[in-house]
Motif scaffolding. Structure first.
Motif, PDB file in Angstrom:
ATOM      1  N   PHE A  69      -3.479  13.004  12.234  1.00 30.04           N
ATOM      2  CA  PHE A  69      -2.480  11.482  12.296  1.00 30.04           C
ATOM      3  C   PHE A  69      -2.217  11.269  10.774  1.00 30.04           C
ATOM      4  CE2 PHE A  69      -1.281   7.678  12.995  1.00 30.04           C
ATOM      5  CZ  PHE A  69       0.244   7.680  12.979  1.00 30.04           C
ATOM      6  N   GLU A  70      -2.030  11.252   9.550  1.00 31.35           N
ATOM      7  CA  GLU A  70      -2.154   9.853   8.480  1.00 31.35           C
ATOM      8  C   GLU A  70      -1.114   8.540   8.361  1.00 31.35           C
ATOM      9  OE1 GLU A  70      -2.437  11.725   4.668  1.00 31.35           O
ATOM     10  OE2 GLU A  70      -3.378  13.460   5.575  1.00 31.35           O
ATOM     11  N   ASN A  71      -1.103   8.093   8.860  1.00 30.71           N
ATOM     12  CA  ASN A  71      -0.332   6.355   8.105  1.00 30.71           C
ATOM     13  C   ASN A  71      -0.600   5.539   7.012  1.00 30.71           C
ATOM     14  OD1 ASN A  71       0.821   4.212   8.900  1.00 30.71           O
ATOM     15  ND2 ASN A  71      -0.479   3.194  10.474  1.00 30.71           N
ATOM     16  N   HIS A  72      -0.362   5.973   6.943  1.00 33.56           N
ATOM     17  CA  HIS A  72       0.605   5.063   5.406  1.00 33.56           C
ATOM     18  C   HIS A  72       1.494   4.427   4.874  1.00 33.56           C
ATOM     19  CE1 HIS A  72      -2.440   8.682   3.278  1.00 33.56           C
ATOM     20  NE2 HIS A  72      -1.904   9.481   4.325  1.00 33.56           N
ATOM     21  N   LEU A  73       1.699   3.848   6.437  1.00 36.86           N
ATOM     22  CA  LEU A  73       3.024   2.689   6.149  1.00 36.86           C
ATOM     23  C   LEU A  73       2.085   1.111   5.569  1.00 36.86           C
ATOM     24  CD1 LEU A  73       4.027   3.093   9.776  1.00 36.86           C
ATOM     25  CD2 LEU A  73       5.401   3.715   7.882  1.00 36.86           C
ATOM     26  N   HIS A  74       2.990   0.285   4.921  1.00 37.78           N
ATOM     27  CA  HIS A  74       2.675  -0.835   4.218  1.00 37.78           C
ATOM     28  C   HIS A  74       3.390  -1.915   4.074  1.00 37.78           C
ATOM     29  CE1 HIS A  74       5.336  -0.099   0.797  1.00 37.78           C
ATOM     30  NE2 HIS A  74       4.007   1.802   1.022  1.00 37.78           N
ATOM     31  N   GLY A  75       3.615  -2.948   4.238  1.00 37.85           N
ATOM     32  CA  GLY A  75       3.504  -4.302   3.624  1.00 37.85           C
ATOM     33  C   GLY A  75       5.409  -4.029   3.296  1.00 37.85           C
ATOM     34  N   GLN A  76       6.402  -4.792   3.229  1.00 42.09           N
ATOM     35  CA  GLN A  76       7.765  -4.717   2.388  1.00 42.09           C
ATOM     36  C   GLN A  76       7.821  -4.822   1.114  1.00 42.09           C
ATOM     37  OE1 GLN A  76      10.943  -7.192   3.963  1.00 42.09           O
ATOM     38  NE2 GLN A  76      12.374  -5.351   3.844  1.00 42.09           N
ATOM     39  N   SER A  77       8.236  -4.402   0.110  1.00 40.22           N
ATOM     40  CA  SER A  77       8.233  -5.439  -1.431  1.00 40.22           C
ATOM     41  C   SER A  77       8.637  -6.752  -0.928  1.00 40.22           C
ATOM     42  CB  SER A  77       9.052  -4.326  -2.384  1.00 40.22           C
ATOM     43  OG  SER A  77       9.161  -5.377  -3.174  1.00 40.22           O
ATOM     44  N   ALA A  78       8.305  -7.711  -1.461  1.00 38.09           N
ATOM     45  CA  ALA A  78       8.575  -9.028  -1.801  1.00 38.09           C
ATOM     46  C   ALA A  78      10.206  -9.189  -2.314  1.00 38.09           C
ATOM     47  CB  ALA A  78       7.756 -10.045  -2.062  1.00 38.09           C
TER      48      ALA A  78
END
Length: 403
Positions: free
Chosen positions: A103-112
Motif C-alpha cells: 500500500f502507498e499513500n500519496h494524498l496531500h493537502g489541497q491546492s490553496a
C-alpha cells in the motif's frame, strides 16, 4: 424517439478492478467526512497486482493541518480502510490479497488556489468545485425509474455477489461483468435478445460438469432477475465466452478510479457530462449536481409529468449559481418543459441549486458514498433505505407548482 429497436447496457461487479478502485476512493471520502463534514477530498486509486496506490488532494479538521502534517493515527486509519474494503469485496488471492498487498499513500493537502476559489468568504457564497455540465435522467421502464438494460445488468451482478458471499455459489470469485440486450416495441422493453456474463471462478469451472453447473446457475439468476417472459428460447447466451476466468480483479487488469462512468449512471441510455463521482466530496459538482439532476428527473417522472425526463445543469468553477438549467421530457410531458424549468427554479428548498444548497437539501455531507460505488449510483438503496437523491418527496411540490 424510435419505438422499436434493440438496446444494450453493461455493468461490472464490485470485484472489477476499476470498481475496487472506486470503492476504495469512496471509503476514503467516508472516512474523512466522518471526521469533518466539511472535508475536501479528491482521492484517486490505482489497483494492480498486489498493490494499491492512493493520490490526490485533501483538507479537513482532524485529518491534516495547514502544513501538510497528518493528524495522529490518520495514516494508519487510511491503510486500515483500504485493506478493509479489499477484504469485504473478497480478495484473498495470491495476486491480490487484502492482508499482504503493498500500500502507498500519496494524498496531500489541497491546492490553496483551488481553495480560495471554492470556499465561502465575506459576501461570497461557496463556489462550484469545478466547471462542467451534469445530467440526470429517469424513465418509467422499471419500478426504480431507471432504464431497464442497466437496471437488470446491475441486479444480475448484485445477485452473483450475494450468492458468492453467502456460500450459495462458492465457485464464484469477485470479478465479473454483465451485459443485457433488450428488444423494445412501442417504446417499451418486451424481451431479452442476448445476455453476456463473464464471471471469475474457481479452478475447474471452465470444463465438464462444473462448467455446466456454472452456466446453469447464471441462467437461473438471469431468468429470476428479468421480468417473466423476457427470457425465451431465442435469447442468445454468452457465459464466460473467452473460456477460463480464474485470474481476475487487479491481478488480471489494473484498475483506476472513475473509469466506469456509464456503468455508474444510465448505461448509455442518457447523456453524461463526463465527470466521475467516486473519490470526490459533495462540494464537487461532478457528484452533487449529477445527484440533484437525477433527483429532479426522477421526481418529474414520479409526479406523472412525463414518462422520460433528462435534466442538464452547468457550473463555472468558484461560482455558486448555476449557469443554466435545461429540462427535456422527450415529447412525453404533460406540462411544458420550460414550465417545469420555472417550477424547479422557484423552489426555495433547493437553495437556488448552488453547491451548498444542493448539499443541504440532499444531506450529502455524510459518510454514505462507499455503498454507492458499485452497481450504479442510481435506482438503489443504502442500508435498506433510498439514497437521498433517489427519494421522490419532491413529486407533490412539482405537481402543485404545475397544477
Amino acid at each position: 424517439m424510435r419505438q422499436s429497436f434493440l438496446f444494450t447496457s453493461e455493468s461490472v461487479s464490485e470485484g472489477h478492478p476499476d470498481k475496487v478502485s472506486d470503492q476504495i476512493s469512496d471509503a476514503i471520502v467516508d472516512l474523512f467526512l466522518s471526521k469533518d463534514s466539511e472535508a475536501r477530498v479528491a482521492c484517486e486509486t490505482l489497483t494492480t497486482t498486489q498493490r494499491v496506490v492512493l493520490a490526490g488532494e485533501i483538507r479537513g479538521q482532524g485529518i491534516m493541518d495547514t502544513d501538510g502534517n497528518w493528524a495522529e493515527g490518520v495514516e494508519q486509519e487510511i491503510e486500515d480502510t483500504v485493506r478493509g474494503v479489499v477484504k469485504d469485496i473478497g480478495y484473498a488471492q495470491d495476486g491480490f490479497h487484502w492482508e499482504s498487498l503493498t500500500f502507498e499513500n500519496h494524498l496531500h493537502g489541497q491546492s490553496a488556489h483551488i481553495a480560495q476559489g471554492v470556499d465561502a468568504s465575506g459576501n461570497k457564497d461557496e463556489g462550484a468545485g469545478d466547471q462542467g455540465i451534469m445530467f440526470g435522467f429517469a424513465c418509467d421502464e422499471t419500478p426504480d425509474l431507471m432504464p431497464a438494460p442497466i437496471d437488470y445488468s446491475h441486479k444480475i451482478l448484485e445477485r452473483l455477489a450475494a450468492d458468492r458471499k453467502s456460500g450459495h455459489a462458492a465457485f464464484l470469485e469477485p470479478d465479473s461483468k454483465s451485459q443485457v440486450t433488450l428488444r423494445y416495441e412501442n417504446g417499451k422493453p418486451v424481451a431479452c435478445t442476448a445476455v453476456v456474463v463473464s464471471t471469475q471462478h474457481a479452478e475447474g469451472y471452465d470444463e465438464g460438469e462444473k462448467e455446466e453447473e456454472l452456466h446453469a446457475y447464471v441462467k437461473a439468476v438471469v431468468a429470476d432477475i428479468l421480468p417473466d417472459g423476457f427470457v425465451t428460447e431465442d435469447t442468445v447466451w454468452h457465459i464466460n465466452p473467452t473460456g477460463s476466468f480464474v485470474i481476475g480483479g487487479p491481478d488480471g487488469d489494473a484498475g483506476l478510479t472513475g473509469r466506469k462512468i456509464i456503468v455508474d449512471t444510465y448505461g448509455g441510455a442518457a447523456p453524461h457530462g463526463g465527470g466521475a463521482f467516486s473519490g470526490k466530496d459533495p462540494t464537487k459538482v461532478d457528484r452533487s449536481a449529477a445527484y440533484i439532476t437525477r433527483h429532479l428527473a426522477k421526481n418529474v417522472v414520479a409526479a406523472g409529468l412525463a414518462t422520460r425526463c433528462t435534466i442538464q445543469i452547468a457550473y463555472a468553477i468558484g461560482v455558486s449559481e448555476p449557469l443554466s438549467l435545461y429540462v427535456d421530457t422527450h415529447g412525453t410531458g404533460t406540462a411544458d418543459d420550460a414550465a417545469i424549468e420555472d417550477a424547479i427554479r422557484g423552489m426555495d428548498k433547493l437553495g437556488g441549486l448552488t453547491p451548498r444548497g444542493i448539499r443541504t437539501y440532499l444531506g450529502l455531507n455524510k459518510p454514505i458514498y462507499r455503498q454507492s460505488a458499485a452497481y450504479g449510483h442510481f435506482g438503489r438503496t443504502a442500508d435498506g433505505d433510498l439514497f437521498p437523491w433517489e427519494r421522490t418527496d419532491l413529486a407533490s411540490d412539482l405537481k402543485a407548482a404545475l397544477g
